[in-house]
Write a protein that holds these residues in place. Structure first.
Motif, PDB file in Angstrom:
ATOM      1  N   THR A   1      11.697 -50.406   9.164  1.00  0.00           N
ATOM      2  CA  THR A   1      12.598 -49.985  10.242  1.00  0.00           C
ATOM      3  C   THR A   1      12.893 -48.491  10.103  1.00  0.00           C
ATOM      4  O   THR A   1      12.633 -47.900   9.046  1.00  0.00           O
ATOM      5  CB  THR A   1      13.931 -50.756  10.191  1.00  0.00           C
ATOM      6  N   LYS A   2      13.468 -47.915  11.148  1.00  0.00           N
ATOM      7  CA  LYS A   2      13.877 -46.508  11.095  1.00  0.00           C
ATOM      8  C   LYS A   2      14.887 -46.296   9.971  1.00  0.00           C
ATOM      9  O   LYS A   2      14.812 -45.292   9.254  1.00  0.00           O
ATOM     10  CB  LYS A   2      14.488 -46.083  12.436  1.00  0.00           C
ATOM     11  N   THR A   3      15.803 -47.240   9.820  1.00  0.00           N
ATOM     12  CA  THR A   3      16.813 -47.128   8.764  1.00  0.00           C
ATOM     13  C   THR A   3      16.160 -47.101   7.391  1.00  0.00           C
ATOM     14  O   THR A   3      16.535 -46.292   6.532  1.00  0.00           O
ATOM     15  CB  THR A   3      17.815 -48.304   8.858  1.00  0.00           C
ATOM     16  N   MET A   4      15.184 -47.971   7.173  1.00  0.00           N
ATOM     17  CA  MET A   4      14.490 -47.986   5.876  1.00  0.00           C
ATOM     18  C   MET A   4      13.832 -46.633   5.612  1.00  0.00           C
ATOM     19  O   MET A   4      13.999 -46.052   4.531  1.00  0.00           O
ATOM     20  CB  MET A   4      13.422 -49.078   5.855  1.00  0.00           C
ATOM     21  N   ILE A   5      13.091 -46.143   6.592  1.00  0.00           N
ATOM     22  CA  ILE A   5      12.387 -44.868   6.408  1.00  0.00           C
ATOM     23  C   ILE A   5      13.386 -43.741   6.170  1.00  0.00           C
ATOM     24  O   ILE A   5      13.186 -42.899   5.279  1.00  0.00           O
ATOM     25  CB  ILE A   5      11.469 -44.558   7.610  1.00  0.00           C
TER      26      ILE A   5
ATOM     27  N   GLY B   1      16.851 -40.698   0.130  1.00  0.00           N
ATOM     28  CA  GLY B   1      16.803 -40.998  -1.294  1.00  0.00           C
ATOM     29  C   GLY B   1      15.709 -40.255  -2.037  1.00  0.00           C
ATOM     30  O   GLY B   1      15.550 -40.408  -3.241  1.00  0.00           O
ATOM     31  N   LYS B   2      14.934 -39.457  -1.310  1.00  0.00           N
ATOM     32  CA  LYS B   2      13.846 -38.645  -1.867  1.00  0.00           C
ATOM     33  C   LYS B   2      12.790 -39.497  -2.563  1.00  0.00           C
ATOM     34  O   LYS B   2      12.283 -39.152  -3.620  1.00  0.00           O
ATOM     35  CB  LYS B   2      14.397 -37.575  -2.793  1.00  0.00           C
ATOM     36  N   LEU B   3      12.436 -40.627  -1.926  1.00  0.00           N
ATOM     37  CA  LEU B   3      11.370 -41.469  -2.440  1.00  0.00           C
ATOM     38  C   LEU B   3      10.007 -40.899  -2.091  1.00  0.00           C
ATOM     39  O   LEU B   3       8.995 -41.277  -2.674  1.00  0.00           O
ATOM     40  CB  LEU B   3      11.497 -42.903  -1.908  1.00  0.00           C
ATOM     41  N   PHE B   4       9.977 -40.016  -1.102  1.00  0.00           N
ATOM     42  CA  PHE B   4       8.760 -39.271  -0.784  1.00  0.00           C
ATOM     43  C   PHE B   4       9.148 -37.848  -0.397  1.00  0.00           C
ATOM     44  O   PHE B   4      10.292 -37.573  -0.048  1.00  0.00           O
ATOM     45  CB  PHE B   4       7.925 -39.953   0.308  1.00  0.00           C
ATOM     46  N   PHE B   5       8.184 -36.951  -0.527  1.00  0.00           N
ATOM     47  CA  PHE B   5       8.432 -35.541  -0.254  1.00  0.00           C
ATOM     48  C   PHE B   5       8.809 -35.355   1.226  1.00  0.00           C
ATOM     49  O   PHE B   5       8.470 -36.188   2.073  1.00  0.00           O
ATOM     50  CB  PHE B   5       7.228 -34.682  -0.660  1.00  0.00           C
ATOM     51  N   PRO B   6       9.510 -34.260   1.557  1.00  0.00           N
ATOM     52  CA  PRO B   6      10.022 -34.076   2.920  1.00  0.00           C
ATOM     53  C   PRO B   6       8.920 -34.048   3.988  1.00  0.00           C
ATOM     54  O   PRO B   6       7.817 -33.552   3.753  1.00  0.00           O
ATOM     55  CB  PRO B   6      10.724 -32.714   2.855  1.00  0.00           C
TER      56      PRO B   6
ATOM     57  N   LEU C   1      -4.398 -37.935  11.790  1.00  0.00           N
ATOM     58  CA  LEU C   1      -3.355 -37.096  12.368  1.00  0.00           C
ATOM     59  C   LEU C   1      -1.980 -37.579  11.937  1.00  0.00           C
ATOM     60  O   LEU C   1      -1.800 -38.731  11.562  1.00  0.00           O
ATOM     61  CB  LEU C   1      -3.465 -37.086  13.895  1.00  0.00           C
ATOM     62  N   ASN C   2      -1.020 -36.677  11.964  1.00  0.00           N
ATOM     63  CA  ASN C   2       0.338 -37.015  11.565  1.00  0.00           C
ATOM     64  C   ASN C   2       0.999 -37.882  12.629  1.00  0.00           C
ATOM     65  O   ASN C   2       0.715 -37.737  13.820  1.00  0.00           O
ATOM     66  CB  ASN C   2       1.148 -35.745  11.335  1.00  0.00           C
ATOM     67  N   LEU C   3       1.890 -38.774  12.187  1.00  0.00           N
ATOM     68  CA  LEU C   3       2.511 -39.735  13.092  1.00  0.00           C
ATOM     69  C   LEU C   3       4.023 -39.548  13.151  1.00  0.00           C
ATOM     70  O   LEU C   3       4.646 -39.173  12.161  1.00  0.00           O
ATOM     71  CB  LEU C   3       2.228 -41.166  12.617  1.00  0.00           C
ATOM     72  N   TYR C   4       4.576 -39.842  14.312  1.00  0.00           N
ATOM     73  CA  TYR C   4       6.028 -39.918  14.443  1.00  0.00           C
ATOM     74  C   TYR C   4       6.507 -41.242  13.850  1.00  0.00           C
ATOM     75  O   TYR C   4       5.725 -42.180  13.666  1.00  0.00           O
ATOM     76  CB  TYR C   4       6.441 -39.825  15.919  1.00  0.00           C
ATOM     77  N   MET C   5       7.808 -41.330  13.581  1.00  0.00           N
ATOM     78  CA  MET C   5       8.370 -42.504  12.928  1.00  0.00           C
ATOM     79  C   MET C   5       8.039 -43.807  13.665  1.00  0.00           C
ATOM     80  O   MET C   5       7.665 -44.802  13.036  1.00  0.00           O
ATOM     81  CB  MET C   5       9.895 -42.377  12.772  1.00  0.00           C
ATOM     82  N   ASP C   6       8.172 -43.824  14.978  1.00  0.00           N
ATOM     83  CA  ASP C   6       7.873 -45.041  15.745  1.00  0.00           C
ATOM     84  C   ASP C   6       6.424 -45.477  15.557  1.00  0.00           C
ATOM     85  O   ASP C   6       6.127 -46.666  15.505  1.00  0.00           O
ATOM     86  CB  ASP C   6       8.171 -44.850  17.233  1.00  0.00           C
ATOM     87  N   GLN C   7       5.526 -44.512  15.457  1.00  0.00           N
ATOM     88  CA  GLN C   7       4.112 -44.828  15.245  1.00  0.00           C
ATOM     89  C   GLN C   7       3.886 -45.388  13.838  1.00  0.00           C
ATOM     90  O   GLN C   7       3.067 -46.290  13.645  1.00  0.00           O
ATOM     91  CB  GLN C   7       3.257 -43.580  15.468  1.00  0.00           C
ATOM     92  N   VAL C   8       4.614 -44.856  12.870  1.00  0.00           N
ATOM     93  CA  VAL C   8       4.525 -45.360  11.490  1.00  0.00           C
ATOM     94  C   VAL C   8       4.991 -46.816  11.447  1.00  0.00           C
ATOM     95  O   VAL C   8       4.317 -47.684  10.877  1.00  0.00           O
ATOM     96  CB  VAL C   8       5.371 -44.492  10.522  1.00  0.00           C
ATOM     97  N   ILE C   9       6.120 -47.082  12.082  1.00  0.00           N
ATOM     98  CA  ILE C   9       6.672 -48.437  12.107  1.00  0.00           C
ATOM     99  C   ILE C   9       5.685 -49.393  12.768  1.00  0.00           C
ATOM    100  O   ILE C   9       5.438 -50.494  12.259  1.00  0.00           O
ATOM    101  CB  ILE C   9       8.041 -48.454  12.818  1.00  0.00           C
ATOM    102  N   GLN C  10       5.096 -48.967  13.872  1.00  0.00           N
ATOM    103  CA  GLN C  10       4.134 -49.820  14.578  1.00  0.00           C
ATOM    104  C   GLN C  10       2.892 -50.093  13.729  1.00  0.00           C
ATOM    105  O   GLN C  10       2.395 -51.220  13.681  1.00  0.00           O
ATOM    106  CB  GLN C  10       3.729 -49.176  15.913  1.00  0.00           C
TER     107      GLN C  10
END
Length: 195
Positions: free
Chosen positions: A53-57, A63-68, A25-34
């Motif tokens: 971190t949130k800033t890194m993501i 910076g378009k390092l990954f698709f939207p 399943l898709n994750l929110y940013m906090d879940q990705v960081i965890q």
């Protein structure tokens, strides 16, 4: 250096985000960081270091390092790409990482590229690299020990450590420079296709 196996084990080179680690399943940013923090915590240099971190993501996204992302949720494909970015950014500039992944991102969005198969190849090669690295470190250690043993100095242990640091940074620089040359080649090929 004494106990090279212990030294290599403490590096936690086997820390890698596997396909089994990535939820369906898709994750929110906090879940990705965890998820990343849990997976790579052992490989951090110290407790103050942040894996992600949130800033890194946000910087990777801007910076378009990954698709939207869609609806502020990160897909399995995003997690695979973020994992690759995490590994690459230790040696390459963010611009080099972007250039390297640009065509892959296009293929994922435009051609329905199967990133899972590609990422599985990446993980298998990484496991091979860990084995090769371990063998190379042992060889370097043996060579350094041979070079230092004839020195008449009370601080041979320090001198061995110093030479090992020098050898490893030299090897790291060789690999980084080779990777940069490959990034430049990718850039030239992409510019050639755009003409």
């Amino acid at each position: 250096m004494n106990n090279m196996e212990h030294f290599i084990d403490n590096m936690h080179l086997d820390s890698q985000l596997t396909l089994e680690d990535i939820p369906d399943l898709n994750l929110y940013m906090d879940q990705v960081i965890q998820l990343f923090e849990n997976k790579f915590a052992a490989s951090k240099r110290n407790d103050d270091e942040k894996v992600l971190t949130k800033t890194m993501i946000n910087n990777y996204a801007k910076g378009k390092l990954f698709f939207p992302v869609k609806n502020k949720k990160y897909s399995r494909e995003h997690l695979m790409l973020i994992s690759m970015i995490y590994q690459m950014k230790g040696a390459l500039s963010i611009n080099d990482v972007k250039q390297t992944l640009e065509k892959l991102n296009e293929n994922i969005t435009d051609k329905a590229f199967n990133l899972q198969d590609f990422y599985d190849c990446y993980l298998k090669l990484d496991r091979d690299n860990v084995d090769q690295f371990s063998k190379a470190v042992h060889q370097h250690s043996d060579a350094v020990h041979e070079k230092v043993k004839h020195l008449d100095d009370d601080d041979k242990k320090y001198l061995e450590q110093l030479l090992m640091v020098a050898v490893m940074t030299n090897m790291s620089n060789y690999y980084r420079r080779a990777a940069e040359k490959m990034v430049d080649a990718i850039g030239k090929e992409e510019k050639g296709h755009q003409k």
